[in-house]
Scaffold this motif. Structure first.
Motif, short mmCIF file in Angstrom:
data_model
loop_
_atom_site.label_atom_id
_atom_site.label_comp_id
_atom_site.label_asym_id
_atom_site.label_seq_id
_atom_site.Cartn_x
_atom_site.Cartn_y
_atom_site.Cartn_z
N TRP A 279 44.57 -24.92 -50.18
CA TRP A 279 43.21 -25.25 -50.70
C TRP A 279 42.03 -24.58 -50.10
N TRP A 280 42.12 -24.38 -48.73
CA TRP A 280 41.07 -23.54 -48.15
C TRP A 280 41.10 -22.02 -48.42
N ASP A 281 42.11 -21.59 -49.21
CA ASP A 281 42.16 -20.32 -49.58
C ASP A 281 41.38 -20.02 -51.12
N GLY A 282 40.71 -21.10 -51.32
CA GLY A 282 40.17 -21.04 -52.66
C GLY A 282 40.99 -21.23 -53.76
N LEU A 283 42.00 -22.17 -53.93
CA LEU A 283 42.97 -22.56 -54.97
C LEU A 283 42.23 -22.64 -56.11
N LEU A 284 41.22 -23.49 -56.26
CA LEU A 284 40.99 -23.83 -57.57
C LEU A 284 40.09 -22.56 -58.16
N ASP A 285 39.41 -21.85 -57.23
CA ASP A 285 38.61 -20.62 -57.62
C ASP A 285 39.64 -19.68 -58.28
N LYS A 286 40.54 -19.47 -57.62
CA LYS A 286 41.57 -18.58 -58.01
C LYS A 286 42.20 -18.89 -59.21
N ILE A 287 42.05 -20.09 -59.65
CA ILE A 287 42.51 -20.44 -61.00
C ILE A 287 41.60 -19.97 -62.23
N ASP A 288 40.57 -20.59 -61.92
CA ASP A 288 39.19 -20.08 -62.57
C ASP A 288 39.06 -18.59 -62.83
N SER A 289 39.22 -17.86 -61.87
CA SER A 289 39.11 -16.32 -61.86
C SER A 289 40.26 -15.55 -62.40
N GLU A 290 41.40 -16.23 -62.23
CA GLU A 290 42.78 -15.71 -62.73
C GLU A 290 43.35 -14.31 -62.03
N THR A 291 42.69 -14.23 -60.76
CA THR A 291 42.76 -13.18 -60.00
C THR A 291 44.39 -13.05 -59.42
N GLU A 292 44.96 -14.15 -59.33
CA GLU A 292 45.95 -14.24 -58.49
C GLU A 292 47.18 -14.48 -59.55
N PHE A 293 47.14 -14.50 -61.01
CA PHE A 293 47.79 -14.83 -62.21
C PHE A 293 49.20 -13.89 -62.00
N TYR A 294 50.27 -14.43 -62.27
CA TYR A 294 51.55 -13.47 -62.51
C TYR A 294 51.31 -12.76 -63.66
N PRO A 295 52.32 -11.78 -63.62
CA PRO A 295 52.12 -10.98 -65.10
C PRO A 295 53.21 -11.65 -66.14
N GLY A 296 53.34 -13.10 -65.88
CA GLY A 296 54.27 -13.71 -66.70
C GLY A 296 54.23 -15.16 -66.38
N TYR A 297 55.46 -15.68 -66.20
CA TYR A 297 55.63 -16.95 -65.61
C TYR A 297 56.82 -17.07 -65.00
N LEU A 298 56.96 -18.17 -64.05
CA LEU A 298 58.37 -18.49 -63.37
C LEU A 298 58.30 -19.84 -63.50
N ARG A 299 59.62 -20.09 -64.07
CA ARG A 299 60.25 -21.63 -64.50
C ARG A 299 61.22 -21.96 -63.51
N GLU A 300 61.04 -23.15 -62.88
CA GLU A 300 61.93 -23.61 -61.97
C GLU A 300 62.57 -24.81 -62.17
N THR A 301 63.81 -25.27 -62.13
CA THR A 301 64.34 -26.34 -62.64
C THR A 301 65.38 -26.76 -61.49
N GLY A 302 65.55 -27.85 -61.15
CA GLY A 302 66.60 -28.48 -60.31
C GLY A 302 66.83 -29.75 -60.36
N ILE A 303 67.90 -30.10 -59.71
CA ILE A 303 68.34 -31.60 -59.49
C ILE A 303 68.69 -31.69 -57.88
N GLY A 304 67.99 -32.73 -57.36
CA GLY A 304 68.02 -32.68 -55.90
C GLY A 304 68.03 -34.36 -55.32
N PHE A 305 68.04 -34.36 -54.19
CA PHE A 305 68.35 -35.63 -53.36
C PHE A 305 66.98 -36.12 -52.42
N SER A 306 66.71 -37.38 -52.59
CA SER A 306 65.63 -38.10 -51.60
C SER A 306 66.11 -39.17 -50.82
N TYR A 307 65.32 -39.17 -49.65
CA TYR A 307 65.60 -40.28 -48.85
C TYR A 307 64.06 -40.94 -48.68
#
Length: 214
Positions: A89-117
Motif C-alpha cells: 500500500w505504502w509503495d503507491g499500489l493504487l497509483d501504480k494501477i492507475d499509471s500502469e507502470t508496473e503492468f506485466y507484459p501479459g498475465y499470470l494465472r494462478e490456480t490451486g487447492i489448499g488447506f486452512s486452519y
C-alpha cells in the motif's frame, strides 16, 4: 480502488446488521458442522469482462468444525495477476494501477487447492492460516501460454465471525490478512524483472467473507 470501496461498503452494511445478532461460536447450533464461504472481493469483477485489471478472481472455502474452537477446511482459488502482488500500500499500489507502470507484459494465472486452519480466540474473534500450492500459467496479452511454474502461497488472517438469520446459519467474517509466497519457479525473464523490484509478501489486505453453515 473499486474493489476496496465495494468491500468497505459491504462490510459497513452487513456489520451494522450483524452486530445485534453476534454470538460466540460456543453457542452456535451444533447441528451445522460444515460451512461454505467466499470473499466479497470476487463480486468486484462482475461486469468487468476483458478489462486489463480484471483479476478474474474465484475463491471458495469448505470447512468443518472439529469443536467450538477448531475449524479445518479446503480452499479453492484461481486468479489472474496483471502486476506483481508484492507492491505494498505504502509503495503507491493504487497509483501504480492507475499509471500502469508496473503492468506485466501479459498475465499470470494462478490456480490451486489448499488447506486452512481456523482457531476461535475469544467470542467471534479468530485467527487462521491457509496454505495454497498453486499452478502458475504465464500468458501474453493475447492469452497465449508462455510458460508454467509453481508457487506455494501462504496467508495469515485475523478477523471476527458474525452470525445471523435463522439458527445463525448465515455469517460474515470481516478480516485483515497478510500473505507470503515461496518456491516461485520458472518465471519468464520479463515477468521476473518486475517481480524482483518488489517483495514476496503483501501486508494488511482487508477482506470480507460471506458464508452459510449446513
Amino acid at each position: 480502488m473499486k474493489k476496496l470501496v465495494i468491500i468497505c461498503l459491504a462490510f459497513c452494511a452487513l456489520n451494522a446488521f450483524a452486530q445485534s445478532n453476534n454470538v460466540s461460536l460456543e453457542n452456535y447450533n451444533t447441528d451445522f458442522k460444515y460451512r461454505v464461504s467466499f470473499p466479497a472481493i470476487i463480486l468486484g469483477n462482475i461486469g468487468k469482462g476483458g478489462e486489463r485489471t480484471n483479476t478474474q478472481h474465484i475463491e471458495f472455502h469448505v470447512k468443518r468444525e472439529l469443536d467450538s474452537k477448531n475449524i479445518i477446511g479446503l480452499k479453492f482459488a484461481t486468479w489472474r495477476l496483471f502486476q506483481p502482488m508484492g507492491i505494498q500500500w505504502w509503495d503507491g499500489l493504487l497509483d501504480k494501477i492507475d499509471s500502469e507502470t508496473e503492468f506485466y507484459p501479459g498475465y499470470l494465472r494462478e490456480t490451486g487447492i489448499g488447506f486452512s486452519y481456523q482457531r476461535m480466540l475469544w467470542k467471534g474473534l479468530f485467527a487462521s492460516v491457509e496454505v495454497l500450492p498453486q499452478y502458475k500459467t504465464y500468458l501474453d496479452l493475447d492469452n497465449k501460454k508462455i510458460a508454467n511454474g509453481f508457487k506455494l502461497y501462504n496467508s495469515f488472517h485475523l478477523g471476527y465471525h458474525f452470525a445471523f438469520g435463522k439458527n445463525k446459519r448465515f455469517f460474515i467474517e470481516p478480516q485483515v490478512h497478510s500473505q507470503f509466497w515461496v518456491f516461485d519457479t520458472n518465471t519468464p525473464d520479463a515477468f521476473k524483472q518486475l517481480d524482483n523490484r518488489w517483495k514476496n509478501y503483501f501486508l494488511f489486505e482487508p477482506n470480507l467473507y460471506i458464508g452459510f453453515k449446513f
